[in-house]
Write an enzyme that holds these catalytic residues in place. Sequence first.
Site, PDB file in Angstrom:
ATOM      1  N   TRP A  29       0.804  -1.221   0.000  1.00  0.00           N
ATOM      2  CA  TRP A  29       0.000   0.000   0.000  1.00  0.00           C
ATOM      3  C   TRP A  29       0.838   1.273   0.000  1.00  0.00           C
ATOM      4  O   TRP A  29       0.299   2.358  -0.178  1.00  0.00           O
ATOM      5  CB  TRP A  29      -0.935   0.025   1.208  1.00  0.00           C
ATOM      6  N   ASN A  30       2.137   1.192   0.234  1.00  0.00           N
ATOM      7  CA  ASN A  30       2.887   2.439   0.434  1.00  0.00           C
ATOM      8  C   ASN A  30       3.145   3.201  -0.879  1.00  0.00           C
ATOM      9  O   ASN A  30       3.137   4.432  -0.911  1.00  0.00           O
ATOM     10  CB  ASN A  30       4.208   2.172   1.170  1.00  0.00           C
ATOM     11  N   LYS A  47      -2.592  -8.426  -7.454  1.00  0.00           N
ATOM     12  CA  LYS A  47      -3.280  -8.441  -6.174  1.00  0.00           C
ATOM     13  C   LYS A  47      -2.765  -7.236  -5.378  1.00  0.00           C
ATOM     14  O   LYS A  47      -1.742  -7.304  -4.711  1.00  0.00           O
ATOM     15  CB  LYS A  47      -3.016  -9.757  -5.439  1.00  0.00           C
ATOM     16  N   GLY A  75       7.067  -6.614  -0.200  1.00  0.00           N
ATOM     17  CA  GLY A  75       6.457  -6.740   1.123  1.00  0.00           C
ATOM     18  C   GLY A  75       7.515  -6.885   2.199  1.00  0.00           C
ATOM     19  O   GLY A  75       8.703  -6.648   1.973  1.00  0.00           O
ATOM     20  N   SER A  76       7.082  -7.299   3.364  1.00  0.00           N
ATOM     21  CA  SER A  76       7.989  -7.461   4.494  1.00  0.00           C
ATOM     22  C   SER A  76       8.806  -8.739   4.350  1.00  0.00           C
ATOM     23  O   SER A  76       8.432  -9.662   3.603  1.00  0.00           O
ATOM     24  CB  SER A  76       7.199  -7.510   5.802  1.00  0.00           C
ATOM     25  N   GLU A 112      11.146  -8.351  -3.324  1.00  0.00           N
ATOM     26  CA  GLU A 112      11.656  -7.040  -2.881  1.00  0.00           C
ATOM     27  C   GLU A 112      11.092  -6.816  -1.494  1.00  0.00           C
ATOM     28  O   GLU A 112       9.926  -6.485  -1.318  1.00  0.00           O
ATOM     29  CB  GLU A 112      11.216  -5.946  -3.868  1.00  0.00           C
ATOM     30  N   LEU A 113      11.962  -7.025  -0.477  1.00  0.00           N
ATOM     31  CA  LEU A 113      11.498  -7.107   0.903  1.00  0.00           C
ATOM     32  C   LEU A 113      11.983  -5.922   1.737  1.00  0.00           C
ATOM     33  O   LEU A 113      12.423  -4.912   1.207  1.00  0.00           O
ATOM     34  CB  LEU A 113      11.951  -8.442   1.502  1.00  0.00           C
ATOM     35  N   CYS A 145      10.414   1.641   1.705  1.00  0.00           N
ATOM     36  CA  CYS A 145      11.326   0.540   2.016  1.00  0.00           C
ATOM     37  C   CYS A 145      12.786   0.982   1.998  1.00  0.00           C
ATOM     38  O   CYS A 145      13.629   0.382   2.665  1.00  0.00           O
ATOM     39  CB  CYS A 145      11.102  -0.623   1.065  1.00  0.00           C
ATOM     40  N   GLU A 152      12.294  -2.581  11.387  1.00  0.00           N
ATOM     41  CA  GLU A 152      12.079  -1.439  10.509  1.00  0.00           C
ATOM     42  C   GLU A 152      10.904  -0.595  11.016  1.00  0.00           C
ATOM     43  O   GLU A 152       9.778  -1.100  11.108  1.00  0.00           O
ATOM     44  CB  GLU A 152      11.801  -1.936   9.089  1.00  0.00           C
TER      45      GLU A 152
END
Length: 476
Positions: A150-151, A174, A227-228, A249-250, A283, A380
């Site tokens: 969502w960021n 998604k 995501g995380s 991409e975390l 991120c 984080e």
Amino acid sequence: MYPDLTLILGGEARATASEGTMTVSNPANGQDLATIPRAGRAEAEEAARLSLKGFADWSTLSPYDRSKVMRRAADLMRERADRAARVMTLEQGKPLAEARGEWLGSADLLDWFAEEGRRVYGRIVPSRAPSIHISVLKKPAGPVACFTPWNFPAWNTMQKVAPALGAGCSVVIKPASETPGSAWMIGQALLDAGLPPATISVVWGKTSEISDALIAAPEIRKVSLTGSTRVGRIVAAQAGQHLKKVTMELGGHGPVIVAADADLDRLVPMAVQWKYRNAGQVCVSPTRFIVDDAVHDAFVARLAEGAAALKLGDGLEEGTQMGPLTQKAQLTQVAEMVADAEAKGAKVETGGARVGNIGNFFAPTVVSGMTPEMLAMTEEPFGPIALVIRSEGLEASLAEANRLPVGLGAYLFTRSMEVSQAVQDRLKSGMLGINHFALALPETPFGGVLDSGYGSEGGIEGIEAYLSTMTVTAAI
């Protein structure tokens, strides 16, 4: 102002869903923006099935014709930038200028990969025998499941969709349930530009059911997630069970090494701008400022002054420089991190608390005296908190920068080429910005090392992740 959203299944609008409905809310005031369909396993499985037809339709077009559709969609996105920016600000919270910049940057991504798709080259391999011809071909990997946060609801979506389409793949997007409107508008622009309908689906709703179904679906051959680290481990393990290509991409915890010779006049204004951009929900946000003792006190004072001067408010209001956090739960998380730091000896230089009782607003915060045992130094923060650590020399700064098992974005401020080279050689990070904070461009690879994931989005590496290799040896 918020659109009447429907799911997109194989290019077709779907106003109802198996899991009923859900609401989208404005994080600036808590008010509901819309009630929209809530998808689940049934819609995900249908989208996967349709993606196979979409792949056949899209991959058989020439790269030249695919490029024309993508560039037409990018132009439509630019025409719709004002409306799209308002939709993004309403659902995500960032200031309108940031939202517009993100949307236009996403159109640039689409343009970039429209051209890269025309330049996916194989190669000829010199043969050992005169009667054998050897070539290496690049082919689209197949339908892709794109999981986006969502960021940055437009940019992160396009980081996956653009290279996938450029390579000739179909996509099932998604988006996060908090921000479905941005991905929906991207889907509309692509369809309006002439993308074969079955090539794209956009589904949101019951996250676990949708993700489980898409990853397991035999039609899906590639999974891409932003995501995380925690979620990345789960998704990568699920995809691994089905031997599917994956890009992860975390999370990160961006260290900023501020050397003794850093130019504070240049650094501080940039640090204020980039630390509090999107309320710190980035991120690659500069988070741990590792500051040499020689400039520490001056840096802290100037950073706190700059943070305190920022205008906090609704992203739609003129002059707003920082909007709300997107999720209410983040208010609690960020406040707990500040309280933990204070209890262990840190000092809040400015901010440190929620602002008002309407909306998810947290003051731009600077905390000095940070030490490794504090919660915010290991997890984080993903919020508007600048953590400042006093350092005694480059060795100590590098040790702190490399302390955590994540390595996404990192930064260095120095006037010394020797220091710059030493950091490039020894820092564990997928990306490094020297004397600036801008890392994400369409033409450059974006990705991390260690627990920050693997694979790259952007640049020639970005499209490579959506291609498969075939070696052909032919006897003449």
